[in-house]
Design a protein around this motif. Structure first.
Motif, PDB file in Angstrom:
ATOM      1  N   TYR A  40       0.822  -1.209   0.000  1.00 29.69           N
ATOM      2  CA  TYR A  40       0.000   0.000   0.000  1.00 29.69           C
ATOM      3  C   TYR A  40       0.860   1.264   0.000  1.00 29.69           C
ATOM      4  CZ  TYR A  40      -4.388  -2.503   0.524  1.00 29.69           C
ATOM      5  OH  TYR A  40      -5.470  -3.313   0.298  1.00 29.69           O
ATOM      6  N   ALA A  41       1.925   1.279   0.794  1.00 31.60           N
ATOM      7  CA  ALA A  41       2.774   2.469   0.879  1.00 31.60           C
ATOM      8  C   ALA A  41       3.458   2.754  -0.453  1.00 31.60           C
ATOM      9  CB  ALA A  41       3.804   2.291   1.985  1.00 31.60           C
ATOM     10  N   ALA A  42       4.047   1.729  -1.053  1.00 32.09           N
ATOM     11  CA  ALA A  42       4.758   1.922  -2.318  1.00 32.09           C
ATOM     12  C   ALA A  42       3.806   2.276  -3.450  1.00 32.09           C
ATOM     13  CB  ALA A  42       5.553   0.664  -2.662  1.00 32.09           C
ATOM     14  N   SER A  43       2.626   1.636  -3.466  1.00 29.55           N
ATOM     15  CA  SER A  43       1.667   1.910  -4.537  1.00 29.55           C
ATOM     16  C   SER A  43       1.078   3.307  -4.432  1.00 29.55           C
ATOM     17  CB  SER A  43       0.545   0.873  -4.523  1.00 29.55           C
ATOM     18  OG  SER A  43      -0.267   1.006  -3.365  1.00 29.55           O
ATOM     19  N   GLU A  44       1.157   3.907  -3.251  1.00 27.97           N
ATOM     20  CA  GLU A  44       0.614   5.247  -3.039  1.00 27.97           C
ATOM     21  C   GLU A  44       1.697   6.322  -3.053  1.00 27.97           C
ATOM     22  OE1 GLU A  44      -1.765   5.037   0.488  1.00 27.97           O
ATOM     23  OE2 GLU A  44      -2.989   3.405  -0.312  1.00 27.97           O
ATOM     24  N   GLY A  45       2.886   5.952  -3.527  1.00 28.26           N
ATOM     25  CA  GLY A  45       3.911   6.961  -3.770  1.00 28.26           C
ATOM     26  C   GLY A  45       4.888   7.196  -2.640  1.00 28.26           C
ATOM     27  N   LEU A  46       4.804   6.432  -1.561  1.00 32.23           N
ATOM     28  CA  LEU A  46       5.769   6.591  -0.487  1.00 32.23           C
ATOM     29  C   LEU A  46       7.019   5.771  -0.797  1.00 32.23           C
ATOM     30  CD1 LEU A  46       3.472   6.332   2.669  1.00 32.23           C
ATOM     31  CD2 LEU A  46       4.312   8.383   1.539  1.00 32.23           C
ATOM     32  N   ASP A  47       8.170   6.400  -0.661  1.00 29.12           N
ATOM     33  CA  ASP A  47       9.428   5.692  -0.876  1.00 29.12           C
ATOM     34  C   ASP A  47       9.601   4.722   0.290  1.00 29.12           C
ATOM     35  OD1 ASP A  47      11.797   4.900  -1.889  1.00 29.12           O
ATOM     36  OD2 ASP A  47      12.817   6.813  -1.661  1.00 29.12           O
ATOM     37  N   THR A  48       9.603   3.437   0.010  1.00 26.39           N
ATOM     38  CA  THR A  48       9.381   2.420   1.030  1.00 26.39           C
ATOM     39  C   THR A  48      10.561   1.458   1.148  1.00 26.39           C
ATOM     40  OG1 THR A  48       7.015   2.519   0.596  1.00 26.39           O
ATOM     41  CG2 THR A  48       7.818   0.581   1.765  1.00 26.39           C
ATOM     42  N   VAL A  49      11.009   1.240   2.363  1.00 29.59           N
ATOM     43  CA  VAL A  49      12.055   0.264   2.657  1.00 29.59           C
ATOM     44  C   VAL A  49      11.493  -0.762   3.631  1.00 29.59           C
ATOM     45  CG1 VAL A  49      14.377  -0.117   3.568  1.00 29.59           C
ATOM     46  CG2 VAL A  49      13.836   2.019   2.389  1.00 29.59           C
TER      47      VAL A  49
ATOM     48  N   LEU B  85       2.118  12.479   8.103  1.00 29.03           N
ATOM     49  CA  LEU B  85       3.035  13.265   7.268  1.00 29.03           C
ATOM     50  C   LEU B  85       2.420  14.597   6.863  1.00 29.03           C
ATOM     51  CD1 LEU B  85       4.407  10.434   4.932  1.00 29.03           C
ATOM     52  CD2 LEU B  85       5.547  11.480   6.905  1.00 29.03           C
ATOM     53  N   ALA B  86       1.114  14.597   6.640  1.00 27.97           N
ATOM     54  CA  ALA B  86       0.444  15.832   6.216  1.00 27.97           C
ATOM     55  C   ALA B  86       0.389  16.871   7.325  1.00 27.97           C
ATOM     56  CB  ALA B  86      -0.968  15.507   5.737  1.00 27.97           C
ATOM     57  N   THR B  87       0.447  16.423   8.562  1.00 32.79           N
ATOM     58  CA  THR B  87       0.321  17.356   9.695  1.00 32.79           C
ATOM     59  C   THR B  87       1.635  17.565  10.431  1.00 32.79           C
ATOM     60  OG1 THR B  87      -0.333  15.512  11.139  1.00 32.79           O
ATOM     61  CG2 THR B  87      -2.096  16.754  10.048  1.00 32.79           C
ATOM     62  N   THR B  88       2.719  16.961   9.925  1.00 33.82           N
ATOM     63  CA  THR B  88       4.019  17.074  10.584  1.00 33.82           C
ATOM     64  C   THR B  88       5.018  17.711   9.637  1.00 33.82           C
ATOM     65  OG1 THR B  88       3.560  15.060  11.824  1.00 33.82           O
ATOM     66  CG2 THR B  88       5.845  15.812  11.788  1.00 33.82           C
ATOM     67  N   PRO B  89       5.644  18.817  10.024  1.00 32.85           N
ATOM     68  CA  PRO B  89       6.605  19.479   9.135  1.00 32.85           C
ATOM     69  C   PRO B  89       7.761  18.552   8.774  1.00 32.85           C
ATOM     70  CG  PRO B  89       6.036  20.876  11.001  1.00 32.85           C
ATOM     71  CD  PRO B  89       5.474  19.522  11.298  1.00 32.85           C
ATOM     72  N   ASN B  90       8.191  18.640   7.524  1.00 36.00           N
ATOM     73  CA  ASN B  90       9.358  17.885   7.091  1.00 36.00           C
ATOM     74  C   ASN B  90      10.600  18.560   7.657  1.00 36.00           C
ATOM     75  OD1 ASN B  90      11.402  16.536   5.745  1.00 36.00           O
ATOM     76  ND2 ASN B  90      10.321  16.522   3.774  1.00 36.00           N
ATOM     77  N   PRO B  91      11.412  17.848   8.458  1.00 37.18           N
ATOM     78  CA  PRO B  91      12.549  18.497   9.114  1.00 37.18           C
ATOM     79  C   PRO B  91      13.703  18.820   8.185  1.00 37.18           C
ATOM     80  CG  PRO B  91      12.543  16.156   9.583  1.00 37.18           C
ATOM     81  CD  PRO B  91      11.268  16.457   8.862  1.00 37.18           C
TER      82      PRO B  91
ATOM     83  N   ALA C 161      -2.616  -3.233   8.504  1.00 32.23           N
ATOM     84  CA  ALA C 161      -1.522  -2.670   7.714  1.00 32.23           C
ATOM     85  C   ALA C 161      -2.024  -1.624   6.734  1.00 32.23           C
ATOM     86  CB  ALA C 161      -0.794  -3.788   6.970  1.00 32.23           C
ATOM     87  N   ALA C 162      -3.154  -1.907   6.092  1.00 31.98           N
ATOM     88  CA  ALA C 162      -3.726  -0.943   5.154  1.00 31.98           C
ATOM     89  C   ALA C 162      -4.158   0.332   5.873  1.00 31.98           C
ATOM     90  CB  ALA C 162      -4.916  -1.573   4.429  1.00 31.98           C
ATOM     91  N   ILE C 163      -4.747   0.176   7.051  1.00 31.92           N
ATOM     92  CA  ILE C 163      -5.150   1.338   7.846  1.00 31.92           C
ATOM     93  C   ILE C 163      -3.936   2.144   8.271  1.00 31.92           C
ATOM     94  CG2 ILE C 163      -6.198   2.063  10.043  1.00 31.92           C
ATOM     95  CD1 ILE C 163      -8.021  -0.420   9.799  1.00 31.92           C
ATOM     96  N   ALA C 164      -2.870   1.457   8.669  1.00 34.54           N
ATOM     97  CA  ALA C 164      -1.668   2.146   9.141  1.00 34.54           C
ATOM     98  C   ALA C 164      -1.072   3.044   8.062  1.00 34.54           C
ATOM     99  CB  ALA C 164      -0.631   1.122   9.611  1.00 34.54           C
ATOM    100  N   VAL C 165      -1.108   2.594   6.807  1.00 36.26           N
ATOM    101  CA  VAL C 165      -0.568   3.418   5.726  1.00 36.26           C
ATOM    102  C   VAL C 165      -1.367   4.716   5.591  1.00 36.26           C
ATOM    103  CG1 VAL C 165      -0.160   3.552   3.229  1.00 36.26           C
ATOM    104  CG2 VAL C 165       0.413   1.458   4.488  1.00 36.26           C
ATOM    105  N   GLN C 166      -2.684   4.638   5.730  1.00 27.83           N
ATOM    106  CA  GLN C 166      -3.489   5.856   5.684  1.00 27.83           C
ATOM    107  C   GLN C 166      -3.157   6.783   6.855  1.00 27.83           C
ATOM    108  OE1 GLN C 166      -5.319   6.543   2.954  1.00 27.83           O
ATOM    109  NE2 GLN C 166      -4.302   4.634   2.332  1.00 27.83           N
TER     110      GLN C 166
END
Length: 367
Positions: free
Chosen positions: A26-35, A332-338, A321-326
């Motif tokens: 889910y993370a990779a398919s939604e554009g998150l760079d995933t390891v 991420l939307a509510t936390t500033p990128n450091p 797991a699917a819920i966690a990705v959401q």
């Protein structure tokens, strides 16, 4: 050591567990760079299940290995990077607010959010003779590949949950007899009804309730078991060719002790339960309440069997797991990128990821 700049926004510390791989899909398919970090081979305990009969979409059932390999390949196809044969040494919140995770080979991963699905490992059976015969007729888990070696033999399984029932049905295809040794008064306490009915209908499978294995006997390999029958008040020594031990799990959470809140049994606490009894807010630093599935570190989400209160079913774990990705997206939307947008995360390593022999055929870790 060579450093490599990455654009990771999420790091999935999955271990070999199905919900971790599902989160990667889910993370990779939604554009998150995933390891993804795999300790061993994909699937965890579910991956060793001989047959999962009640997973949606498989009317004839599916083996745990088949399911794990399919999700593994799917995660790779969507661009997830899967590092096999690595494990986490420690994790901490770094000065810039990112999550820093160190692996056993010295590699270090920094990311804005994480999903942990470390799973559980089977409890050890504390009985004389068991440990010295591990691999010589005594096995932890269903050990699907060992079934054919005990064709025509007398096989025993310690455990009363679904995984034990599934293993019994699989082993009964090879063994002359399969006996489930259950501590409880009945299978109804922990096993699904459809499995109980199938076990009862099988002529080669029997169940010993209110019983425990208290000894294993054999010189080079298992020859006999000593079984204590609580109802009869006696111990009996029986011939045995194999013993499969499936007596519940201990959460794999020792590496985060003191960093993530755990309960008295080692299960990781999530959601508003993190605040339970924590008047001084020792475990939670923010004004907002933790999100559903969020551990005591903001941006770290826990799914699967290692989470306190989780439903011990495969479908439930992959749903988490699917819920966690959401929830990662919300965080991420509510936390500033450091850091700057060009390189918001980084990873250093000491060489290429390793594959294990149990990795899906043809699948390679992406770099």
């Amino acid at each position: 050591m060579r450093a490599r700049a990455r654009r990771s926004t999420t790091f999935l510390s999955s271990g070999p567990v199905l919900p971790g791989l599902t989160a990667a899909v889910y993370a990779a398919s939604e554009g998150l760079d995933t390891v993804v970090v795999e300790r061993h081979a994909p699937g965890g305990q579910a991956g060793t299940s001989s047959r999962i009969e009640n997973f949606p979409g498989f009317p004839h059932g599916v083996s745990g290995r088949e399911l794990a390999e399919a999700i593994y390949a799917q995660a790779l196809r969507f661009g997830a990077e899967i590092v096999v044969g690595a494990d986490m040494v420690d994790a901490r919140r770094e000065s810039d607010g990112k999550i820093g995770i160190t692996l056993v080979n010295g590699a270090r991963v920094r990311a804005r959010a994480a999903i942990g699905a470390p799973g559980v490992h089977y409890r050890r059976l504390d009985a004389p003779g068991v440990e010295k015969l591990i691999g010589s007729g005594v096995y932890y888990g269903s050990a699907v590949g060992e079934a054919a070696f005990h064709r025509g033999g007398d096989v025993f399984i310690v455990g009363g949950a679904n995984s034990a029932g599934q293993a019994a049905l699989h082993l009964a295809q090879y063994a002359a007899t399969v006996t489930l040794v259950v501590r409880g008064a009945s299978l109804e306490e922990r096993m699904s009804r459809y499995l109980i009915e199938r076990l009862q209908a099988h002529p080669s499978i029997s169940v010993r309730t209110r019983s425990t294995v208290v000894g294993a006997i054999g010189k080079r390999r298992l020859e006999q078991l000593v079984i204590a029958d609580e109802a009869a008040g006696e111990e009996r020594t029986v011939r045995a060719d194999a013993l499969f031990i499936m007596i519940g799990g201990i959460p794999v959470s020792e590496r985060v002790e003191g960093w993530l809140r755990r309960d008295e049994h080692g299960f990781m606490v999530t959601g508003t339960d993190v605040l339970e009894g924590d008047v001084q807010r020792r475990w939670w630093p923010l004004d907002r309440e933790p999100y559903l599935l969020e551990g005591s570190q903001p941006g770290v989400f826990i799914v699967g069997d290692a989470r306190r209160g989780s439903v011990k079913r495969v479908a439930s774990a992959v749903g988490e797991a699917a819920i966690a990705v959401q929830l990662v997206h919300r965080y991420l939307a509510t936390t500033p990128n450091p850091t700057s947008s060009s390189t918001p995360a980084s990873m250093s390593d000491r060489g290429p990821p390793r594959r294990t022999r149990d990795s899906p055929k043809g699948a390679r870790p992406r770099r």
